[in-house]
Design a protein around this motif. Structure first.
Motif, mmCIF file in Angstrom:
data_model
loop_
_atom_site.group_PDB
_atom_site.id
_atom_site.type_symbol
_atom_site.label_atom_id
_atom_site.label_comp_id
_atom_site.label_asym_id
_atom_site.label_seq_id
_atom_site.Cartn_x
_atom_site.Cartn_y
_atom_site.Cartn_z
ATOM 1 N N TYR A 81 44.807 46.153 46.998
ATOM 2 C CA TYR A 81 45.011 44.965 46.166
ATOM 3 C C TYR A 81 46.137 44.096 46.717
ATOM 4 O O TYR A 81 47.176 44.608 47.153
ATOM 5 N N THR A 82 45.926 42.776 46.686
ATOM 6 C CA THR A 82 46.987 41.820 47.025
ATOM 7 C C THR A 82 46.874 40.612 46.105
ATOM 8 O O THR A 82 45.775 40.215 45.714
ATOM 9 N N SER A 83 48.012 40.029 45.745
ATOM 10 C CA SER A 83 48.045 38.807 44.951
ATOM 11 C C SER A 83 48.272 37.626 45.880
ATOM 12 O O SER A 83 49.124 37.693 46.773
ATOM 13 N N ARG A 84 47.527 36.573 45.676
ATOM 14 C CA ARG A 84 47.698 35.399 46.539
ATOM 15 C C ARG A 84 48.978 34.633 46.211
ATOM 16 O O ARG A 84 49.465 33.870 47.034
ATOM 17 N N ASN A 85 49.493 34.808 45.015
ATOM 18 C CA ASN A 85 50.722 34.120 44.640
ATOM 19 C C ASN A 85 51.528 35.029 43.724
ATOM 20 O O ASN A 85 51.291 35.103 42.520
ATOM 21 N N GLU A 86 52.484 35.727 44.295
ATOM 22 C CA GLU A 86 53.274 36.670 43.520
ATOM 23 C C GLU A 86 54.284 35.976 42.615
ATOM 24 O O GLU A 86 54.914 36.639 41.785
ATOM 25 N N LEU A 87 54.425 34.659 42.748
ATOM 26 C CA LEU A 87 55.253 33.917 41.793
ATOM 27 C C LEU A 87 54.532 33.770 40.456
ATOM 28 O O LEU A 87 55.163 33.515 39.428
ATOM 29 N N ILE A 88 53.208 33.916 40.470
ATOM 30 C CA ILE A 88 52.414 33.847 39.241
ATOM 31 C C ILE A 88 52.130 35.244 38.704
ATOM 32 O O ILE A 88 52.318 35.522 37.519
ATOM 33 N N ALA A 89 51.667 36.150 39.572
ATOM 34 C CA ALA A 89 51.349 37.512 39.146
ATOM 35 C C ALA A 89 51.462 38.461 40.328
ATOM 36 O O ALA A 89 51.155 38.090 41.465
ATOM 37 N N THR A 90 51.895 39.681 40.051
ATOM 38 C CA THR A 90 51.919 40.732 41.051
ATOM 39 C C THR A 90 50.839 41.757 40.708
ATOM 40 O O THR A 90 50.343 41.802 39.577
ATOM 41 N N VAL A 91 50.485 42.580 41.689
ATOM 42 C CA VAL A 91 49.473 43.608 41.441
ATOM 43 C C VAL A 91 49.884 44.893 42.152
ATOM 44 O O VAL A 91 50.325 44.863 43.307
ATOM 45 N N ALA A 92 49.770 46.002 41.439
ATOM 46 C CA ALA A 92 50.045 47.314 42.019
ATOM 47 C C ALA A 92 48.764 47.860 42.646
ATOM 48 O O ALA A 92 47.667 47.344 42.406
ATOM 49 N N GLN A 93 48.902 48.935 43.419
ATOM 50 C CA GLN A 93 47.740 49.474 44.126
ATOM 51 C C GLN A 93 46.776 50.237 43.224
ATOM 52 O O GLN A 93 45.717 50.674 43.671
ATOM 53 N N ASP A 94 47.124 50.367 41.940
ATOM 54 C CA ASP A 94 46.162 50.923 40.987
ATOM 55 C C ASP A 94 45.434 49.820 40.221
ATOM 56 O O ASP A 94 44.668 50.096 39.296
ATOM 57 N N GLY A 95 45.650 48.542 40.631
ATOM 58 C CA GLY A 95 44.977 47.415 39.992
ATOM 59 C C GLY A 95 45.699 46.854 38.782
ATOM 60 O O GLY A 95 45.173 45.955 38.107
ATOM 61 N N MET A 96 46.918 47.326 38.492
ATOM 62 C CA MET A 96 47.666 46.828 37.348
ATOM 63 C C MET A 96 48.327 45.490 37.698
ATOM 64 O O MET A 96 49.122 45.403 38.635
ATOM 65 N N VAL A 97 47.969 44.440 36.946
ATOM 66 C CA VAL A 97 48.465 43.082 37.196
ATOM 67 C C VAL A 97 49.564 42.764 36.197
ATOM 68 O O VAL A 97 49.407 43.015 34.993
ATOM 69 N N THR A 98 50.657 42.188 36.682
ATOM 70 C CA THR A 98 51.777 41.797 35.827
ATOM 71 C C THR A 98 51.981 40.292 35.918
ATOM 72 O O THR A 98 52.115 39.740 37.021
ATOM 73 N N GLY A 99 52.006 39.624 34.766
ATOM 74 C CA GLY A 99 52.263 38.192 34.729
ATOM 75 C C GLY A 99 53.719 37.890 34.994
ATOM 76 O O GLY A 99 54.607 38.455 34.344
ATOM 77 N N VAL A 100 53.992 37.006 35.944
ATOM 78 C CA VAL A 100 55.372 36.658 36.309
ATOM 79 C C VAL A 100 55.748 35.285 35.751
ATOM 80 O O VAL A 100 56.775 35.126 35.099
ATOM 81 N N ASN A 101 54.912 34.283 36.014
ATOM 82 C CA ASN A 101 55.130 32.930 35.502
ATOM 83 C C ASN A 101 53.780 32.333 35.121
ATOM 84 O O ASN A 101 52.733 32.755 35.627
ATOM 85 N N SER A 102 53.788 31.335 34.250
ATOM 86 C CA SER A 102 52.534 30.726 33.821
ATOM 87 C C SER A 102 51.852 30.038 34.999
ATOM 88 O O SER A 102 52.508 29.439 35.856
ATOM 89 N N GLY A 103 50.530 30.136 35.021
ATOM 90 C CA GLY A 103 49.755 29.524 36.088
ATOM 91 C C GLY A 103 48.502 30.334 36.376
ATOM 92 O O GLY A 103 48.145 31.243 35.642
ATOM 93 N N VAL A 104 47.856 29.992 37.486
ATOM 94 C CA VAL A 104 46.610 30.656 37.886
ATOM 95 C C VAL A 104 46.756 31.136 39.321
ATOM 96 O O VAL A 104 47.257 30.410 40.184
ATOM 97 N N THR A 105 46.326 32.367 39.564
ATOM 98 C CA THR A 105 46.285 32.867 40.924
ATOM 99 C C THR A 105 45.049 33.762 41.069
ATOM 100 O O THR A 105 44.254 33.904 40.143
ATOM 101 N N THR A 106 44.902 34.354 42.220
ATOM 102 C CA THR A 106 43.770 35.226 42.505
ATOM 103 C C THR A 106 44.293 36.533 43.065
ATOM 104 O O THR A 106 45.189 36.547 43.906
ATOM 105 N N VAL A 107 43.708 37.627 42.593
ATOM 106 C CA VAL A 107 43.995 38.944 43.160
ATOM 107 C C VAL A 107 42.796 39.343 44.012
ATOM 108 O O VAL A 107 41.644 39.258 43.572
ATOM 109 N N ASP A 108 43.069 39.742 45.249
ATOM 110 C CA ASP A 108 42.021 40.192 46.171
ATOM 111 C C ASP A 108 42.018 41.712 46.220
ATOM 112 O O ASP A 108 43.078 42.350 46.292
ATOM 113 N N ALA A 109 40.817 42.296 46.183
ATOM 114 C CA ALA A 109 40.657 43.741 46.328
ATOM 115 C C ALA A 109 39.781 43.990 47.544
ATOM 116 O O ALA A 109 38.627 43.551 47.585
#
Length: 600
Positions: A412-440
């Protein structure tokens, strides 16, 4: 005779009358009746301008001194004077020209390169083995990746390399935007033709033989670092007194040594990739001496994978995978054994095998290349995906679940970690308001998941607006009363649900009408886009303003800013909160004149 003269006179008279009618039609009718009707049109129906640039529009076929009335639907994005359109800000505008009581239009787009990525092409076709340079216009750093690296790869500078026939997407991404380029890779014709390596069975020449002394009547192609045996075919050994063996290049082929008990058979070892001649100097018993030589092509086969992950139909139609070899000579032949490969569809090329899986399965593909045997274990998985439902509140988490892939672990990777991060178990954490994409990434294939993050308190605001729409009555006259709402008071009452945020809309006690709210937010520099931004760039809670003269006549007051007649609240995942709970495509998107952002 008399009757004949009468008929002749009548005929002449008729001809004169007919000629007279023709002359009247040709000469006597007004010229404007004979002329074709002139067709008028706008010189462009759509244009794209960079901010600060201009372009001249005209009415086609109109005279130079024609009286044309020009207007713009969005003066904050583009202005027009005597047909000269100037881009003053990011957004869209419709330029209208009125001539002879008819209107002609041109849609002007002023792209925001901080929110958009503009590639040099959105689709490209390349031949396998060839490259294409993809470039992008953006005010931010653009990164690239391929959706299916078995079809095409792309480096950090955007250079696409076609690996195997098929289709995939190249994803272009920055911290604030993303777009795609569809890549079609077509087969190199040389990979479709099977090589004919057969040679004459009658000629006396050096041939390769098996350990069981079977002669192979074919070009000699062998992998490096392997023993190889030669024999002079069509030569009677009892006629030979002596045979001495040589090699033309010891770096490619070692010097052959005679096989014990056999005058015309020798054994050598391939050393490195290349071409060398194997030479035999034969002295016959009658005293004659003759040399025989044959080319030996040494390859260095490299297989692309040992364990292949194949994805089933849930992964989409562009999921082709390949087993292929590199390091082959031009005469190398791959012999495929598919006897242990069940439930997969295959297409054989000269040096590669295309694999398409549908249902879960596993098996082995065997391949023999220039004397070497390879085995590839494959597994077909048919993944199922559980996308994120709704949006994530800043600071909260949600999980992406992918099932049906056995022990394979997605990357897993997040295209914009300023918006959201993602752990390798697929858990996504919201960082700031906005839209991003997580790639698996599963195997060589990427899957994407859209992630929306809302500001703190936005859930309460949206939920309140939803409740009002579903339980209260629409009324412009009673808009501020309990149990009633209209478009702008709905927004105001929704924002009131969290920390009296209605004050951020200009008043603590009274909702502005849609046009006045637009003016207020503009004065606070909170109109973030003039035109329709696209919901991938909207944040939950953003305000969408609609403007159109005809609609303003019915719903509002014409003449207000941009003839704004309506405002709606973006509720995340392509939904807006308004009367009827319409999706984002409510009304004509050309009527969207601006996006207001109250909370960033």
């Amino acid at each position: 005779m008399k009757k004949m003269r009468q008929r002749k006179r009548r005929k002449i008279k008729f001809q004169k009358i007919f000629l007279t009618i023709v002359l009247v039609i040709a000469v006597g009718f007004p010229t404007n009746i004979l002329q074709a009707k002139t067709d008028y049109s706008m010189s462009e129906v759509s244009i794209s301008l960079w901010k600060g640039s201009s372009k001249k529009l005209t009415i086609v076929n109109a005279p130079a001194d024609a009286k044309v009335t020009w207007s713009t639907s969005n003066e904050f994005a583009a202005t027009v004077v005597d047909g000269v359109v100037t881009a003053v800000n990011f957004g869209t505008a419709t330029i209208t020209a009125k001539y002879k009581k008819k209107s002609y239009t041109c849609v002007v787009t002023i792209p925001d390169t901080s929110r958009k990525i503009i590639p040099n092409t959105y689709s490209v076709t390349i031949v396998e083995g060839k490259s294409f340079q993809l470039t992008a216009i953006s005010s931010n750093v653009v990164r690239y990746h391929s959706q299916n690296e078995a079809i095409a790869t792309v480096n950090e500078s955007g250079m696409i390399f076609g690996k195997n026939p098929g289709k995939t997407k190249i994803i272009l991404k920055s911290n604030t935007a993303s777009t795609e380029c569809i890549v079609t890779v077509v087969a190199d014709k040389s990979t479709l033709k099977q090589v004919n390596n057969t040679v004459s069975k009658k000629r006396t020449a050096i041939r390769r033989v098996t350990k069981k002394n079977h002669i192979r009547y074919e070009r000699i192609i062998w992998a490096k670092n392997k023993a190889i045996r030669f024999k002079i075919a069509n030569l009677e050994e009892h006629n030979v007194k002596k045979c001495v063996w040589f090699t033309s290049d010891k770096k490619v082929l070692s010097k052959p040594k005679k096989v014990k008990g056999n005058k015309i058979t020798a054994e050598a070892r391939t050393v490195s990739r290349g071409k060398a001649k194997v030479i035999a100097k034969v002295t016959y018993k009658n005293g004659k001496v003759k040399k025989y030589s044959t080319n030996v092509y040494v390859s260095s086969p490299v297989i692309n994978t040992k364990n292949l992950v194949v994805l089933g139909k849930n992964a989409g139609s562009w999921r082709l995978q390949y087993i292929s070899f590199s390091g082959l000579s031009k005469y190398s032949v791959v012999k495929w054994d598919l006897s242990a490969a069940k439930k997969i569809k295959t297409t054989v090329y000269r040096n590669k095998l295309a694999i398409l899986g549908n249902k879960p399965a596993s098996g082995v593909v065997k391949a023999q290349v220039d004397g070497k045997t390879y085995k590839v274990q494959y597994n077909v998985y048919n993944p199922t995906f559980q996308n994120l439902s709704g949006y994530i509140i800043k600071g909260k988490t949600a999980k992406i679940n992918i099932a049906g892939i056995g022990a394979v672990k997605p990357q897993y990777t997040s295209r914009n970690e300023l918006i959201a991060t993602v752990a390798q178990d697929g858990m996504v954490t919201g960082v700031n308001s906005g839209v991003t994409t997580v790639d698996a990434k599963i195997g060589s294939y990427y899957f994407t998941f859209r992630v929306e993050v809302a500001a703190k308190g936005m859930k309460e605001i949206i939920d309140r607006a939803d409740y009002i729409v579903n339980n209260w009555k629409y009324s412009q006259s009673k808009r501020m009363q309990e149990g009633f709402y209209d478009c702008s008071s709905l927004v105001w009452k929704g924002y009131k649900a969290y920390n009296d945020y209605q004050e951020k809309l200009g008043s603590k006690t009274q909702a502005f009408c849609a046009a006045d709210l637009f003016d207020y937010l503009k004065s606070k520099n909170q109109i973030v886009y003039f035109g329709y931004l696209g919901y991938d760039y909207l944040k939950p809670g953003d305000l969408i303003f609609y403007g159109d003269y005809n609609s303003a006549v019915q719903y509002s007051t014409p003449g207000r800013t941009l003839d704004i007649y309506h405002v709606a609240m973006y509720a995340g995942n392509a939904r807006v909160v308004e009367k009827g709970g319409q999706p984002i495509n409510y009304n004509n998107l050309n009527h969207v004149v601006g996006i207001g952002r109250v909370i960033d």
